[in-house]
Scaffold this active site. Sequence first.
Site, short mmCIF file in Angstrom:
data_model
loop_
_atom_site.label_atom_id
_atom_site.label_comp_id
_atom_site.label_asym_id
_atom_site.label_seq_id
_atom_site.Cartn_x
_atom_site.Cartn_y
_atom_site.Cartn_z
N ASP A 46 0.87 -1.17 0.00
CA ASP A 46 0.00 0.00 0.00
C ASP A 46 0.92 1.23 0.00
OD1 ASP A 46 -1.98 1.89 0.36
OD2 ASP A 46 -2.32 1.39 2.46
N GLU A 78 -0.90 10.42 0.50
CA GLU A 78 -2.31 10.02 0.49
C GLU A 78 -2.79 9.69 1.89
OE1 GLU A 78 -5.29 6.53 0.23
OE2 GLU A 78 -3.23 6.55 0.93
N GLU A 79 -1.92 9.07 2.68
CA GLU A 79 -2.32 8.61 4.01
C GLU A 79 -2.56 9.74 5.00
OE1 GLU A 79 -3.14 5.73 4.77
OE2 GLU A 79 -2.18 4.34 3.38
N ASP A 101 -5.48 1.66 -5.77
CA ASP A 101 -4.99 1.57 -4.40
C ASP A 101 -5.14 0.12 -3.93
OD1 ASP A 101 -4.11 2.23 -1.80
OD2 ASP A 101 -5.28 4.07 -1.77
N HIS A 188 -0.30 -1.74 6.29
CA HIS A 188 0.52 -0.87 7.13
C HIS A 188 1.40 -1.66 8.09
CE1 HIS A 188 -2.70 2.52 6.48
NE2 HIS A 188 -2.19 2.05 5.35
#
Length: 221
Positions: A46, A78-79, A101, A188
């Site tokens: 990711d 993006e996060e 994504d 993550h």
Amino acid sequence: YIDIGVTSKEEAKALGVEVGTPITWATQLKVVGPEQNRMVISKALDDRAGCTVLLQVLNELQGKDFAGEIVFLFTVQEEVGLRGAKAATNLLKVDAAVAVDTTAVSDTLEETMDQSLALGKGAGIKVMDFSLIVHKTMKKMLVETAKKHHIPYQLEVFTGIGTDGGAASLAGKGVPTGVLSVPSRYAHSPVEMANVADLEATKELLKQFALSVDEHTSFAF
């Protein structure tokens, strides 16, 4: 915390560690599973998975005829608020957008959802998430493209996440936006997992969608 083997702030600073020093997982990509069902394990799938899909589509579109102009956009942050996408998409004048994504699956014992998504079941076609309710026509076109080319797909509803598609949809006066999601486990973490077949399906769906659009295509509701 991160233990770097020091006993004081001064020792840490002497090693060059200060506020804002970046860190990353020190893992290497691995390929696991039976030959007919390969999985990849790595940090940052990711969204390196999305970058891989875009790069492969870019390669496979070389030399092919398609309508208009296709822009490939690789964004940052993006996060933490879709920041790169917000800045970039406001500079682009596009008729439609597709974000790529990863998304979480619910096919393990500690599932986070309702058994709606699984590895190996195909590309995710977004219906909605926290950042976007997908443009009806875009979703329909992606589903029809998948069916026409016999590409496995899964419909995705996941209100707990957002993607750069949310930023793209709000650019300018609004952009019809779809999202393709690569199913993944353990997001993550240093051992995120994705299925190679799902990466292939996502790549093929995005490529065929790009090739299917012509000068008469309408993205109206």
